[in-house]
Design an enzyme around this catalytic site. Structure first.
Site, short mmCIF file in Angstrom:
data_model
loop_
_atom_site.label_atom_id
_atom_site.label_comp_id
_atom_site.label_asym_id
_atom_site.label_seq_id
_atom_site.Cartn_x
_atom_site.Cartn_y
_atom_site.Cartn_z
N HIS A 56 -18.43 48.73 -9.24
CA HIS A 56 -19.05 50.03 -9.58
C HIS A 56 -20.42 50.19 -8.93
O HIS A 56 -21.34 50.76 -9.54
CB HIS A 56 -19.16 50.19 -11.11
CG HIS A 56 -17.82 50.25 -11.79
ND1 HIS A 56 -17.10 51.42 -11.90
CD2 HIS A 56 -17.06 49.30 -12.36
CE1 HIS A 56 -15.96 51.18 -12.53
NE2 HIS A 56 -15.90 49.89 -12.81
N ASN A 129 -13.15 54.43 -17.82
CA ASN A 129 -12.71 54.82 -16.48
C ASN A 129 -12.06 56.20 -16.54
O ASN A 129 -11.85 56.75 -17.62
CB ASN A 129 -11.69 53.80 -15.94
CG ASN A 129 -12.34 52.55 -15.36
OD1 ASN A 129 -13.46 52.61 -14.85
ND2 ASN A 129 -11.66 51.45 -15.45
N TYR A 339 -20.86 42.43 -19.22
CA TYR A 339 -21.68 43.56 -18.78
C TYR A 339 -23.17 43.29 -18.92
O TYR A 339 -23.92 43.39 -17.96
CB TYR A 339 -21.25 44.85 -19.52
CG TYR A 339 -20.04 45.45 -18.85
CD1 TYR A 339 -18.82 44.76 -18.87
CD2 TYR A 339 -20.10 46.64 -18.17
CE1 TYR A 339 -17.70 45.27 -18.23
CE2 TYR A 339 -18.99 47.16 -17.53
CZ TYR A 339 -17.80 46.47 -17.56
OH TYR A 339 -16.70 46.97 -16.92
#
Ligand code: NDP
Length: 485
Positions: A56, A129, A339
């Site tokens: 990303h 997403n 993350y």
């Protein structure tokens, strides 16, 4: 006399005397080391980039708000969902997945759809997403999967052999691969795509009762896609097409919006539903669990500074608020770690204190120090717990809801292997024209694969989804099938 604002200063605030000519010994040089403004300028420039996101990397962001349009307090005590009409500010980052920071927007790739709600109970990140499912369902496969989407270590080229080798050996990817190769694999813009939380989450109400939920953000601009040909042309002519479109739409007041829905599953259904509802390679049929309206998301303000707001934005599916918990989804469980770990590496241990990431309510805890701590670091307040001097305390009513688990600790696969029904359902809901384009996209993507074995292995998966799907791909690749389909 220059006014304060007009005066150019060094990074330490001193007025700069000359920003065009470095200090030299005589007009021809050499340059003097004592030109500290020059040294500082060159050194800071060398450090302008933070590590690129490993996935990303290319993205665009915008500010906006979420407004509750239906009462969901029966299901969740999340404060930002407590009243119809309540608005919560938010920041969204859309992205492609595989390409580097400068790569083209209009590629065939899933799109990241990450939302940070600045709620009164802390930030809530929904890191989804534009597709309702994912390629794999266990986080332990993620680094390998992403390696196949990146560049070959020797040639530094994209590698279709690795892509299809991995997919053909990981048939749980088939549903997502079918979505990716369909028309929706290249959205026309970030505004013309849906968003999905993808995983199953848990909502918990004030009585402590839970339900499993899945999020759907339906674009109010309508779904629009780019054909492969047009997308390829745009990629060459304007690689930043989607970034530009989002910025320009908001700049001219054409604010993009999404209607937000959830599917709601009673907790006990998870034991008896016809497949594991926590398996992120599958959707819950909307015939079983229809969409229920929650609210509306509107994007109405562009970032003032791309690096400060978009590049430094840090999202994590573990950024939760009371009333919203996770599910046992093995992919989600891995993401809960990965993350913020990525952001601690990329942006720093105090990334959550940066203006774009900072909670709008007060943050009160015993974390201290770390690189780039730029607030007062808790001042002289108590810095340990338990303490008897009135430091901040936990509130047990805000604990994650408890639930029973059982089983033998072991590294085991999912106990269910139907990777085909839902990919086939999708194939069958497409029009004939959509199927033709889907097959053509698959064929174009598989053609460069050198190994016939990989191609045949993958075709068997398409056949299991729908014999017509597999047969057409085989025909397109000029491969004869041994079995009658
Ligand atoms: P439904 O008929 O109840 O729902 C079909 C879903 O597919 C809707 O969300 C629809 O919403 C979406 N859809 C329609 N056309 C396309 C298209 N060309 N490409 C992708 N999605 C499309 O059936 P089920 O819920 O039983 O699902 C059937 C199949 O639909 C699934 O196997 C899955 O592949 C796909 N799907 C299902 C979703 C779900 O949450 N159940 C979500 C998205 C896709 P819309 O047109 O607004 O996008």
């Amino acid at each position: 006399m220059t006014t304060k604002k007009e005066q150019l200063t060094t990074s330490w605030g001193a007025p700069v005397g000359d920003n065009q000519n470095s200090m030299t010994a005589g007009s021809r040089g050499p340059t003097l080391l004592q030109d500290v403004h020059l040294l500082e300028k060159l050194a800071h420039f060398n450090r302008e980039r933070v590590p690129e996101r490993v996935v990303h990397a290319k993205g665009a962001g915008a500010h906006g708000y979420f407004e509750v349009t239906k009462d969901v307090t029966n299901y969740t005590k999340a404060k930002f969902l407590s009243d119809v009409g309540k608005r919560t500010p938010l920041f969204v980052r859309f992205s492609t997945v595989a390409g580097e920071n400068g790569s083209a927007d209009s590629v065939r790739d899933p799109r990241g759809f990450a939302v940070k709600f600045y709620t009164e109970d802390g930030n809530y990140d929904l890191v989804g997403n534009n597709t309702p499912v994912f390629f794999i369902r266990d986080a332990i496969k993620f680094p390998d999967f992403i390696h196949t989407q990146k560049r070959h270590p020797a040639t530094h080229l994209k590698n279709p052999n690795a892509v299809w080798d991995f997919w053909s050996l990981s048939p749980e990817s088939l549903h997502q691969v079918t979505i990716l190769m369909s028309d929706r694999g290249i959205p026309a813009t970030y505004r013309h795509m849906h968003g999905f939380g993808s995983h199953t989450f848990k909502w918990v109400n004030a009585e402590g009762e839970g339900v499993w939920i899945k999020y759907h953000f339906k674009t109010e601009q309508g779904v629009k896609n780019l054909s492969s040909d047009v997308a390829a042309k745009i990629a060459g002519e304007n690689p930043d097409y989607h970034t530009e479109d989002l910025f320009n739409a908001i700049e001219k007041g054409d604010f993009p919006s999404w209607k937000v829905y959830v599917q709601i599953m009673p907790l006990e259904h998870a034991d008896t539903y016809r497949f594991d509802p926590f398996d992120v390679t599958k959707v819950w049929s909307q015939k079983d669990y229809p969409l229920q309206e929650v609210g509306r998301m509107v994007l109405n303000r562009n970032p003032e500074n791309y690096f400060a707001e978009v590049e430094q934005a840090t999202f994590s599916p573990g950024t939760l608020v009371p009333g919203i918990d996770v599910s046992p989804d093995k992919m989600l469980q891995g993401r809960l770690f990965a993350y913020h770990d990525a952001h601690r590496y990329r942006v720093g241990a105090n990334h959550q204190a940066l203006p774009i990431n900072r909670a709008r309510n007060e943050v009160n805890n015993y974390q201290r120090d770390g690189q780039m701590r730029f607030d007062n670091n808790g001042g002289g307040a108590v810095y340990y717990e338990p303490n008897s001097v009135g430091g901040p305390k936990e509130s047990h009513e805000n604990k994650q809801a408890s639930y029973a688990v059982s089983g033998v600790a072991d590294s085991v696969p999912y106990d269910e292997h139907d990777h085909y029904t839902q990919a086939g359902d999708l194939y069958r809901l497409l029009s004939e024209e959509e199927r033709k384009r889907l097959v053509q996209n698959v064929v174009n993507s598989m053609k460069p694969v050198e190994s016939e074995e990989i191609k045949l292995r993958q075709i068997q998966h398409f056949i299991k989804a729908d014999p017509d799907y597999g047969k057409r791909v085989a025909n397109g690749l000029g491969l004869a099938l041994e079995q009658n389909v």
